[in-house]
Design an enzyme around this catalytic site. Structure first.
Site, PDB file in Angstrom:
ATOM      1  N   THR A 189      21.684  12.664  68.839  1.00 19.61           N
ATOM      2  CA  THR A 189      21.663  11.243  69.154  1.00 19.61           C
ATOM      3  C   THR A 189      20.897  11.014  70.444  1.00 19.61           C
ATOM      4  OG1 THR A 189      22.953   9.309  69.756  1.00 19.61           O
ATOM      5  CG2 THR A 189      23.957  11.433  70.245  1.00 19.61           C
ATOM      6  N   GLU A 335      28.299  10.304  66.921  1.00 26.42           N
ATOM      7  CA  GLU A 335      29.397  11.130  67.417  1.00 26.42           C
ATOM      8  C   GLU A 335      30.662  10.972  66.578  1.00 26.42           C
ATOM      9  OE1 GLU A 335      27.346   9.302  69.164  1.00 26.42           O
ATOM     10  OE2 GLU A 335      26.988  10.070  71.174  1.00 26.42           O
ATOM     11  N   LYS A 444      18.674  -0.729  71.399  1.00 29.48           N
ATOM     12  CA  LYS A 444      18.590  -0.330  69.997  1.00 29.48           C
ATOM     13  C   LYS A 444      17.743  -1.335  69.228  1.00 29.48           C
ATOM     14  CE  LYS A 444      21.383   2.302  66.948  1.00 29.48           C
ATOM     15  NZ  LYS A 444      22.633   2.456  66.231  1.00 29.48           N
ATOM     16  N   TRP A 449      16.909   4.112  68.856  1.00 31.93           N
ATOM     17  CA  TRP A 449      17.170   3.977  70.292  1.00 31.93           C
ATOM     18  C   TRP A 449      15.884   3.999  71.106  1.00 31.93           C
ATOM     19  CZ3 TRP A 449      21.670   2.259  71.622  1.00 31.93           C
ATOM     20  CH2 TRP A 449      22.797   2.585  70.870  1.00 31.93           C
TER      21      TRP A 449
HETATM   22  P1  AMP Z   1      24.125   5.735  66.527  1.00 29.85           P
HETATM   23  O1  AMP Z   1      24.804   6.898  67.112  1.00 29.85           O
HETATM   24  O2  AMP Z   1      22.634   5.799  66.655  1.00 29.85           O
HETATM   25  O3  AMP Z   1      24.582   5.458  65.141  1.00 29.85           O
HETATM   26  O4  AMP Z   1      24.516   4.476  67.382  1.00 29.85           O
HETATM   27  C1  AMP Z   1      25.835   4.099  67.639  1.00 29.85           C
HETATM   28  C2  AMP Z   1      25.848   2.846  68.461  1.00 29.85           C
HETATM   29  O5  AMP Z   1      25.213   1.783  67.746  1.00 29.85           O
HETATM   30  C3  AMP Z   1      27.202   2.316  68.807  1.00 29.85           C
HETATM   31  O6  AMP Z   1      27.787   3.002  69.906  1.00 29.85           O
HETATM   32  C4  AMP Z   1      26.885   0.868  69.119  1.00 29.85           C
HETATM   33  O7  AMP Z   1      26.323   0.720  70.413  1.00 29.85           O
HETATM   34  C5  AMP Z   1      25.823   0.548  68.097  1.00 29.85           C
HETATM   35  N1  AMP Z   1      26.419  -0.033  66.901  1.00 29.85           N
HETATM   36  C6  AMP Z   1      26.725   0.596  65.748  1.00 29.85           C
HETATM   37  N2  AMP Z   1      27.237  -0.283  64.858  1.00 29.85           N
HETATM   38  C7  AMP Z   1      27.281  -1.481  65.462  1.00 29.85           C
HETATM   39  C8  AMP Z   1      27.725  -2.792  65.085  1.00 29.85           C
HETATM   40  N3  AMP Z   1      28.210  -3.060  63.881  1.00 29.85           N
HETATM   41  N4  AMP Z   1      27.617  -3.778  66.009  1.00 29.85           N
HETATM   42  C9  AMP Z   1      27.109  -3.543  67.239  1.00 29.85           C
HETATM   43  N5  AMP Z   1      26.679  -2.338  67.644  1.00 29.85           N
HETATM   44  C10 AMP Z   1      26.754  -1.320  66.780  1.00 29.85           C
END
Ligand code: AMP
Length: 547
Positions: A189, A335, A444, A449
């Site tokens: 990540t 994670e 994001k 990211w």
């Molecule tokens: P990733 O590890 O790339 O899947 O990113 C995870 C992060 O994406 C989370 O910690 C949030 O900051 C953001 N995220 C995931 N789902 C949502 C959602 N439904 N609404 C807002 N932020 C989200």
């Protein structure tokens, strides 16, 4: 007198990915897997055939020396060969390392070396990229192109196609008995600062996560479902769908490289009788725009899972009002395997309409069994579940990572085992969590990211820049885009265009900020750090030129 000693008398069957495969093979061997790939406009296979080929892959890798725990990387879109690798590698005791091809080349080299991948299975479209990177990839012993087509002339020694690798293996390969705690797959990540961090999943965590995601108040998966994962298989195992769908015996439809192509998605949804899809908001905007322009519909689709970023209300409204499709707003992280919460209504909320319905849908949902969740203040005191108090969101559970791979310096976990998500949230009295901000300093955009620190370091390299901060501002298509906020040196007149020019060729195109704003001062904490949350609230109503 105490009762005499007693022990549980239940079988200790290990929770392994192989158990999902065996169940699907015995009970739903004819389950369909339809794919679009570079060499097939439409390819159809079954679980029985795919798992037979997974055995061949496993045997071929074992003959080449793969041992328990060895990493096999993939750089690939969603299709049947990637699916075979999910099972062939992990069920043979290897660790499937799904690599995100959208990362910048230096990051790709970093993670392939850091994970010490021995082999890499890659879509042919990534060959030019790999030829450039090959001298940096220190641990790789072979690259296999995921195609049946002839392999082009290449500087990469021993380059072979996947079908010829499979031909080296035997479909009678016997799966080894694995410990359920053994590592099965890994995913890096970049949603935190510094180099990407590796999350290592286990067989057990994968099986438990899959079982939980099938539950009615999660994704409600069944044998009657045909699921189109538009979330990439390199992004947290496509939210676990390549495991959970075979677990219930449903069918899978993979869009291959056509991930954000509204026309292909609509054709697959209607043509293959898809009942559920899953992906980030940006993809659904592309689909909805295509539907509007073409006047087409969504056939039997009844629900779409939206996560990875906050789902805009307009998407949920359009899906429901125009196409009769329910949106399941979900939240999770690499994670967390990734599912943490899904928004499904409580009994008294089922008939909500209008703004009340949208207000509820905008929340990220309730925790599933297996995920403990709390919000805390700066002193780590738990905050009330009143829908108003907001604080750092922490989680704990059997499919949440307990550490990052070879990164002992990470301080993401506390002494009680809680993991800091980097999200800021409220939790209401009904248990619905809503993300309100982020403490992690990243942006994001379209599900990918962008590191604000990297962008800031480049900006402060300009002699006229006294201080720079990069924050995410809302964007209707990409969810967020980077905005560069700059304090100029006294008397300096550097222009936005000149500053944006600094990024050309130094970062991936999608990372370049959309705009520059000059300010007198940037807010700081008592310890001199930039207060990003404060800065984000200062620019809360900011509109980009195309926003
Ligand atoms: P990733 O590890 O790339 O899947 O990113 C995870 C992060 O994406 C989370 O910690 C949030 O900051 C953001 N995220 C995931 N789902 C949502 C959602 N439904 N609404 C807002 N932020 C989200």
């Amino acid at each position: 007198m105490p009762s005499p000693k007693i022990q549980s008398l239940m079988m200790n069957s290990p929770l392994t990915i192989t158990s999902i495969l065996r169940h699907a093979e015995s009970n739903n061997p004819g389950g369909r897997i339809v794919s679009v790939t570079a060499d097939h406009p439409r390819h159809e296979t079954t679980y029985a055939q795919a798992f037979s080929r997974a055995r061949q892959l496993a045997d071929a890798l074992v003959r080449r020396g793969m041992q328990a725990g060895d990493r096999v990387g993939t750089l690939a879109w969603n299709d049947f060969r990637h699916f075979e690798a999910y099972y062939g590698v992990s069920c043979a005791g290897g660790v499937l390392h799904t690599v995100n091809p959208r990362l910048f080349p230096e990051q790709l080299a970093y993670i392939i070396n850091h994970a010490a991948d021995r082999w890499l299975l890659a879509d042919p479209v990534f060959l030019p990229l790999l030829e450039k990177l090959a001298p940096e990839l220190k641990t790789l012993e072979g690259i296999f192109l995921l195609t049946g087509a002839a392999v082009p002339e290449s500087a990469i020694a021993g380059l072979q196609n996947y079908e010829s690798l499979l031909a080296e293996g035997d479909a009678d390969f016997e799966w080894p008995e694995l410990d359920e705690h053994a590592p099965s797959s890994m995913c890096y990540t970049s949603g935190t600062t510094g180099n990407p961090k590796g999350v290592v999943y286990s067989h057990r965590s994968t099986v438990l996560h899959s079982m939980a995601s099938c539950l009615p108040d999660m994704l409600n998966l069944s044998v009657r479902d045909t699921v189109l994962p538009v979330v990439p298989m390199f992004h947290v195992n496509a939210w676990g769908l390549p495991y959970s769908v075979p677990m219930v015996g449903g069918s899978l439809v993979f869009p291959g490289p056509k991930m954000a192509d509204g026309e292909t998605l609509q054709r697959l949804i209607v043509g293959e009788n898809v009942t559920m899809t899953a992906g980030v908001p940006t993809v659904w905007l592309a689909l909805l725009q295509y539907l509007e322009a073409s006047g087409k519909d969504l056939g039997r689709l009844n629900r779409t899972v939206v996560g990875g970023a906050a789902c805009p209300r307009a998407i949920m409204q359009a899906f429901r009002d125009r196409y009769g499709v329910d949106t399941l707003h979900a939240w999770g992280m690499t994670e967390m395997s990734p599912l943490g919460t899904v928004n499904q209504p409580l009994p008294h909320q089922q008939d909500l309409s209008g703004d009340a319905w949208l207000d509820l849908k905008a929340k990220q949902g309730r925790a599933v069994f297996g995920v403990e969740m709390k919000i805390v203040d700066d002193d780590d005191n738990e905050l009330p579940r009143d829908g108003k108090a907001f604080g750092a969101l922490k989680v704990r559970g059997p499919w949440v990572c307990s550490a990052y791979y070879e990164r002992p310096e990470s301080d993401a976990h506390d002494a009680d085992g809680w993991f800091s998500t980097g999200d800021v949230a409220t939790i209401d009295a009904d248990g619905f969590m809503q993300i309100t901000d982020r403490t992690k300093d990243v942006i994001k955009s379209g599900g990918e990211w962008i590191s604000s620190i990297e962008l800031e370091n480049i900006a402060v390299g300009h002699p006229d820049v006294l201080e720079a901060a990069v924050i995410g501002v809302p964007h209707p298509k990409w969810d967020e885009r980077p905005l560069l906020v700059v304090v100029r040196r006294a008397g300096a007149a550097v222009s936005p265009a000149e500053l944006l020019g600094l990024y050309e060729g130094r970062v991936a195109k999608f990372c370049i900020p959309d705009a520059v704003e000059f300010v007198e001062a940037i807010p700081h904490t008592a310890t001199g750090k930039i207060q990003k949350m404060e800065l984000r609230s200062q620019f809360a109503g900011y509109r980009l030129a195309d926003g």
